[in-house]
Scaffold this motif. Sequence first.
Motif, mmCIF file in Angstrom:
data_model
loop_
_atom_site.group_PDB
_atom_site.id
_atom_site.type_symbol
_atom_site.label_atom_id
_atom_site.label_comp_id
_atom_site.label_asym_id
_atom_site.label_seq_id
_atom_site.Cartn_x
_atom_site.Cartn_y
_atom_site.Cartn_z
ATOM 1 N N TRP A 263 9.477 -0.401 -8.402
ATOM 2 C CA TRP A 263 8.265 0.286 -7.946
ATOM 3 C C TRP A 263 7.062 -0.160 -8.767
ATOM 4 O O TRP A 263 7.121 -0.319 -9.995
ATOM 5 N N THR A 264 5.945 -0.333 -8.068
ATOM 6 C CA THR A 264 4.665 -0.613 -8.716
ATOM 7 C C THR A 264 3.831 0.663 -8.727
ATOM 8 O O THR A 264 4.236 1.710 -8.188
ATOM 9 N N GLU A 265 2.646 0.557 -9.321
ATOM 10 C CA GLU A 265 1.753 1.722 -9.342
ATOM 11 C C GLU A 265 1.376 2.129 -7.927
ATOM 12 O O GLU A 265 1.284 3.325 -7.615
ATOM 13 N N ALA A 266 1.181 1.161 -7.052
ATOM 14 C CA ALA A 266 0.832 1.467 -5.662
ATOM 15 C C ALA A 266 1.982 2.174 -4.969
ATOM 16 O O ALA A 266 1.773 3.112 -4.156
ATOM 17 N N ASP A 267 3.236 1.710 -5.255
ATOM 18 C CA ASP A 267 4.394 2.370 -4.639
ATOM 19 C C ASP A 267 4.507 3.818 -5.113
ATOM 20 O O ASP A 267 4.818 4.734 -4.325
ATOM 21 N N ILE A 268 4.251 4.041 -6.402
ATOM 22 C CA ILE A 268 4.347 5.412 -6.923
ATOM 23 C C ILE A 268 3.296 6.303 -6.267
ATOM 24 O O ILE A 268 3.573 7.466 -5.901
ATOM 25 N N VAL A 269 2.091 5.788 -6.087
ATOM 26 C CA VAL A 269 1.016 6.573 -5.451
ATOM 27 C C VAL A 269 1.390 6.913 -4.022
ATOM 28 O O VAL A 269 1.095 8.014 -3.512
ATOM 29 N N ALA A 270 2.096 5.989 -3.285
ATOM 30 C CA ALA A 270 2.460 6.233 -1.893
ATOM 31 C C ALA A 270 3.656 7.154 -1.775
ATOM 32 O O ALA A 270 3.751 7.947 -0.815
ATOM 33 N N ILE A 271 4.629 7.084 -2.716
ATOM 34 C CA ILE A 271 5.855 7.863 -2.581
ATOM 35 C C ILE A 271 5.705 9.264 -3.185
ATOM 36 O O ILE A 271 6.283 10.234 -2.687
ATOM 37 N N ASP A 272 4.970 9.382 -4.263
ATOM 38 C CA ASP A 272 4.900 10.672 -4.973
ATOM 39 C C ASP A 272 4.472 11.832 -4.066
ATOM 40 O O ASP A 272 5.088 12.919 -4.148
ATOM 41 N N PRO A 273 3.475 11.713 -3.159
ATOM 42 C CA PRO A 273 3.110 12.863 -2.316
ATOM 43 C C PRO A 273 4.221 13.277 -1.353
ATOM 44 O O PRO A 273 4.207 14.419 -0.830
ATOM 45 N N GLN A 274 5.201 12.395 -1.080
ATOM 46 C CA GLN A 274 6.251 12.712 -0.112
ATOM 47 C C GLN A 274 7.435 13.435 -0.760
ATOM 48 O O GLN A 274 8.398 13.776 -0.073
#
Length: 210
Positions: free
Chosen positions: A160-171
């Motif tokens: 995971w990258t920072e962008a992936d964390i930003v996209a997955i964390d709200p879900q």
Amino acid sequence: MVMWLQENWVVAVVGLVVAVVLLWFLFGRTRAEPAETPVAPPAEPRKPLEPVKPDIVAAEPARFKPVEPAPASIAKAPPPRAPEPVAATPPPPPAPEPDIAPEPVAGVANPEPAPPPPAEPAPPPVAKIDNLQLIKGVGPKMVALLNGLGVTSFQQIADWTEADIVAIDPQLGAFQGRITRDNIVDQAGYLARGDKAGFEAKYGALGGEL
């Protein structure tokens, strides 16, 4: 000895003379006399050679052998000459066929080549299924949420990258913010590499087997 010589000197003188005579006789006889060189008798004068008289032989009449005529030589005919090889003439190259397009048949449309069938999409790679509950801070409910997003392995979380964390964390609903707070990505990296000792040194005892 001297007195005897004085008394008998005559006898001594006579004996000495006799000895000298004997010695002279012995040595004089053994002396080699010079060899006389033989004198060759004078050669008799040779008589002058008389000329040899040739023997007169009556000559026989000559006999002539008749000369035989030589046989006439028969001229041999020369052997017939072999015929010269005739070079094979290569066949003429075939005439090129004219490019004649087929005439269209009235009322019948020219068939077009069928397009190739579309390539079937490759099946998605099957992700490895790991026990995500070995990560500290991840329980069964969060595992169900991650599986619903297609996350089933430690390697996926470690990538995971920072962008992936930003996209997955709200879900993640009630577990939002836990990815960063519990260092889930770093934990997954140790587990994906199979570094159990490094994981336990940093995050404590592992709750199961890899």
